[in-house]
Structures are given as structure tokens and as C-alpha cells.
Design a protein around this motif. Structure first.
Motif, mmCIF file in Angstrom:
data_model
loop_
_atom_site.group_PDB
_atom_site.id
_atom_site.type_symbol
_atom_site.label_atom_id
_atom_site.label_comp_id
_atom_site.label_asym_id
_atom_site.label_seq_id
_atom_site.Cartn_x
_atom_site.Cartn_y
_atom_site.Cartn_z
ATOM 1 N N UNK A 20 0.829 -1.129 -0.123
ATOM 2 C CA UNK A 20 0.009 0.114 0.055
ATOM 3 C C UNK A 20 0.795 1.162 0.014
ATOM 4 N N UNK A 21 2.231 1.194 0.322
ATOM 5 C CA UNK A 21 3.189 2.344 0.566
ATOM 6 C C UNK A 21 3.008 3.195 1.897
ATOM 7 N N UNK A 22 2.132 3.050 2.620
ATOM 8 C CA UNK A 22 1.885 3.981 3.652
ATOM 9 C C UNK A 22 3.012 3.838 4.667
ATOM 10 N N UNK A 23 3.595 2.838 4.937
ATOM 11 C CA UNK A 23 4.752 2.715 5.891
ATOM 12 C C UNK A 23 5.982 3.188 5.149
ATOM 13 N N UNK A 24 6.204 2.989 3.832
ATOM 14 C CA UNK A 24 7.481 3.122 3.162
ATOM 15 C C UNK A 24 8.383 4.262 3.463
ATOM 16 N N UNK A 55 4.287 -2.366 9.455
ATOM 17 C CA UNK A 55 3.734 -2.436 8.377
ATOM 18 C C UNK A 55 2.686 -3.378 8.553
ATOM 19 N N UNK A 56 1.559 -3.260 7.847
ATOM 20 C CA UNK A 56 0.400 -4.246 8.288
ATOM 21 C C UNK A 56 0.129 -5.046 6.694
ATOM 22 N N UNK A 57 1.039 -5.044 5.727
ATOM 23 C CA UNK A 57 0.878 -5.642 4.533
ATOM 24 C C UNK A 57 1.773 -6.756 4.298
ATOM 25 N N UNK A 58 3.229 -6.365 4.292
ATOM 26 C CA UNK A 58 4.204 -7.506 3.766
ATOM 27 C C UNK A 58 4.626 -8.475 4.716
ATOM 28 N N UNK A 60 6.714 -7.815 6.929
ATOM 29 C CA UNK A 60 8.321 -7.552 7.064
ATOM 30 C C UNK A 60 9.128 -8.190 6.484
ATOM 31 N N UNK A 61 9.203 -9.488 6.093
ATOM 32 C CA UNK A 61 10.261 -10.254 5.433
ATOM 33 C C UNK A 61 10.873 -9.415 4.197
ATOM 34 N N UNK A 62 10.099 -9.228 3.119
ATOM 35 C CA UNK A 62 10.750 -8.399 2.131
ATOM 36 C C UNK A 62 11.263 -7.046 2.301
ATOM 37 N N UNK A 63 10.841 -6.235 3.379
ATOM 38 C CA UNK A 63 11.564 -5.084 3.904
ATOM 39 C C UNK A 63 12.922 -5.515 4.394
ATOM 40 N N UNK A 64 12.831 -6.420 5.267
ATOM 41 C CA UNK A 64 14.103 -6.945 6.027
ATOM 42 C C UNK A 64 15.171 -7.357 5.033
ATOM 43 N N UNK A 65 14.607 -8.021 4.062
ATOM 44 C CA UNK A 65 15.475 -8.780 2.960
ATOM 45 C C UNK A 65 16.283 -7.447 2.379
ATOM 46 N N UNK A 66 15.312 -6.492 1.855
ATOM 47 C CA UNK A 66 15.771 -5.523 0.922
ATOM 48 C C UNK A 66 16.884 -4.463 1.679
ATOM 49 N N UNK A 67 16.504 -4.213 2.942
ATOM 50 C CA UNK A 67 17.296 -3.211 3.816
ATOM 51 C C UNK A 67 18.429 -4.015 4.195
ATOM 52 N N UNK A 68 18.450 -5.224 4.833
ATOM 53 C CA UNK A 68 19.526 -6.033 5.219
ATOM 54 C C UNK A 68 20.566 -6.329 4.185
ATOM 55 N N UNK A 69 20.119 -6.046 2.880
ATOM 56 C CA UNK A 69 21.348 -6.244 1.812
ATOM 57 C C UNK A 69 22.471 -5.246 1.961
#
Length: 362
Positions: A20-24, A55-58, A60-69
Motif C-alpha cells: 500500500x506504500x503507507x509505511x514506506x 507494516x500491516x501488508x508485507x 516485514x520479510x521483504x522489507x528486511x531482506x531489501x534493507x539488510x542487503x
């Protein structure tokens, strides 16, 4: 820039970390602040910096994977491109060669092909907007619709400023929580006068006095915990304090909120009040009217007075410092349970100390 995404935005978008992009925006700013201060963070440091962003959509896993890169040495939790987490393998004692040999990819996303974070390419804060403390040593006076704020820069000026004012409604350090409460309960007719100690440099200088760490009241929660970690010689003592504050709100709050306000609040849910009471630390106070000082054990500081106040802190007193032993002999334990997993407001706070020589337990 207007022409391309920032590396943080690119990895979040490519890694399917936005729905949804609200938390991005919150995740982007939290990650950006971390990388500007620490271009090569660990995966644990990245997760710590993201605490408080929901975040109420993802999930968290894809967020953590992206930022932990962005994490060192090879980029955090990429699952090795094959469902095996190299970070956890290294933490469990496996060879570091496992982590180095795995590509930085996750499913259909290969973060190695994306733009790296380059600290030298980031914008800098405009020098013209930086306040020059050495050029302005006078007391800062800010006037608002509901609050008049006075901020001396020297400790010696604090009593004189206090005495020169007709009344002082509140004495604050950073004033974060006081401002929040004040904004939630506005009173248009009220015109409060606040006296702040935040700009006083003497209240930011840590000292070792007679085998005690003198933690000045101008430090934030983060700086207080870092001081205990750096100066205390009892490793078990430090680990217990770290364990408690690992569940204290977010890094942004730790870096902003002063510890002295937490102690003065005498709140039953306060981490610091619980900890300092169990460990029976001492607190040093300064009186504006008499220019005198006094030192109390925290259990005496919290004792109810005849006036029914939560603390023995007088209206014309401030907390100068917290005195923590350099080499405590007590063994301590801490526990915190919040309303949700991880860092949050406390539902239950607990701390205990035990001295083997005396057999005393608090």
C-alpha cells in the motif's frame, strides 16, 4: 534525485517491499538515517534502527531482506539465494566462507546488481544553517503562543535565570514527553514558562569520581546506556542493562529523550526508575535558591514527601547526575514485557540485584 531512485528506495521497490506504500517513507527515512551515520551496519543494527516502523501488508520479510542487503560483510539476510540464511550459519559458528561464497540474491531479486550506497555522494547539511554555539553564549529565549522557553548555556547562569523569572512552571531537559503531554492537553488561556537545561555543555560531561560513573543529566537514554557499557567493569551488569534497554522504544527515541526526565517522572512503567531503584544507584541534585548540592540514594529520591509528591525533588532543584559504581559486585537480572513483541511500552518491568557477600537481594 528526480532522475533515479535512491539505493534504499530502489531495493525496497525491486524487492517487493512496498504494497500500500503507507509505511514506506518511515522505513526509507529510518534506513537513510542509519546509513548516513553508519555506512556499513550489521544486520542487527539495521533491525534495531527499524524498530517502531509498522507494516500491516508485507509481513516485514521483504522489507528486511531489501534493507539488510546493505549489511556487512556481504549484505545481511539474502537467504543465500537458496533458502539458507548465511548470517545465522555464521552466528552459529560455521565458517565465514559460507557467507562470502553465497550470492546476494533472494528469489528473483539480485541486490548485487543494484546501485551501492555511496556516502560521498550524499547531500550535506548546509553549513550556513548550522548554529555556532561558540558565537552565541547568551541565554536563548523563545516565545510561543502558549510557552515561553529559556535555555541557558552555562551551568552558572542557571540559578540566576531561575531567580530572574517571576515563575517557572516546568524545568525540562529535552522536554520531549512534556511537550507531547502539553500538546495533547492544550489550554489556550495558559501561558507557561519553561526552563531548559538541554544546551548546557557541563551537563554532558561524563566523569569518574571516587570509583563512580557520574552520568550527567544532559545525556540521552542512548548516551546513558553507552556510558554504562563503556565505563562499567562488570560484564554481567552491563549485559543485563543492555537486555532491558534493547526493548526500549526505538533508536530515534533513545537518541532524543533525556534520562533525567524519566527518573523525575517516577513512573511505575519507567525502565530507568525500575532499574535504578533495584540497583540503588545514587542521584546528585542542585538547588537554585541555596546554590547547594545533595546526594540521595534512589530509594530516598522516590520516597513520598509530606506534600504527597512522587519524588523529593524540590521546585527549585534539578537532577545533576546519576552515580553508578564502576565495579559493582552485585549480580543483576532484568525483565521487560511490552504490549507487543520487541521494543514497546512496558506492561511489566522488573529488575533485581543480589550481593553474594552480604546475601542481600533487592
Amino acid at each position: 534525485s528526480q532522475k533515479r531512485l535512491h539505493p534504499i528506495q530502489e531495493r525496497l521497490a525491486s524487492g517487493n517491499a512496498t504494497q500500500c506504500g503507507f509505511c514506506s517513507p518511515g522505513f526509507v527515512m529510518a534506513a537513510y538515517a542509519l546509513l548516513r551515520n553508519n555506512p556499513s551496519p550489521s544486520a542487527d543494527e539495521i533491525r534495531s534502527a527499524l524498530v517502531g516502523n509498522l507494516c500491516r501488508c508485507t509481513g516485514y520479510r521483504p522489507i528486511l531482506e531489501a534493507l539488510e542487503s546493505f549489511a556487512k560483510p556481504s549484505g545481511g539476510c539474502c537467504m543465500g539465494g537458496g533458502g539458507v540464511c548465511p548470517c545465522k550459519q555464521v552466528q552459529n559458528g560455521d565458517s565465514e566462507e559460507v557467507e562470502k561464497s553465497l550470492p546476494l540474491s533472494c528469489g528473483l531479486v539480485n541486490y548485487e546488481e543494484m546501485k551501492k550506497f555511496d556516502e560521498s555522494a550524499e547531500i550535506i547539511f548546509p553549513p550556513a544553517l548550522i548554529m555556532r554555539n561558540e558565537e552565541e553564549r547568551a541565554t536563548l529565549h523563545l516565545t510561543g503562543k502558549r510557552i515561553n522557553l529559556y535555555c541557558p548555556t552555562l551551568l552558572d547562569d542557571l540559578p540566576d535565570t531561575f531567580k530572574s523569572l517571576l515563575r517557572v512552571d516546568k524545568i525540562v531537559s529535552t522536554g520531549i514527553m512534556t511537550r507531547l503531554i502539553h500538546s495533547m492537553n492544550p489550554s489556550p488561556a495558559a501561558n507557561s514558562t519553561w526552563l531548559s537545561t538541554q544546551r548546557i555543555e557541563e551537563l554532558r560531561q561524563v566523569e569518574i569520581v571516587e570509583r563512580e560513573i557520574s552520568i550527567p543529566s544532559g545525556l540521552t537514554i542512548r548516551e546513558m546506556v553507552d556510558t554504562v557499557r563503556a565505563r562499567c567493569e562488570n560484564a554481567q551488569y552491563v549485559q543485563a542493562v543492555d537486555a532491558l534497554y534493547s526493548k526500549y522504544s526505538s533508536d530515534q527515541v533513545k537518541n532524543t529523550v533525556g534520562w533525567s526526565g524519566a527518573l523525575a517522572s517516577a513512573a511505575v512503567s519507567s525502565d530507568l526508575c525500575t532499574l535504578s531503584l533495584a540497583l540503588n544507584w545514587r542521584v546528585r541534585l542542585m538547588n537554585f535558591s541555596t546554590s547547594g548540592y545533595r546526594e540521595l540514594k534512589v530509594e530516598q529520591f522516590f520516597a513520598d514527601s509530606a506534600a504527597g509528591k512522587k519524588t523529593t525533588l524540590a521546585d527549585d532543584e534539578i537532577i545533576l547526575s546519576l552515580l553508578v559504581p564502576v565495579a559493582p559486585t552485585d549480580r543483576i537480572a532484568t525483565f521487560k514485557h511490552g504490549k507487543r513483541f520487541g521494543a514497546d511500552d512496558a506492561v511489566l518491568n522488573a529488575a533485581a540485584s543480589w550481593n553474594e557477600a552480604s546475601g542481600q537481594c533487592r
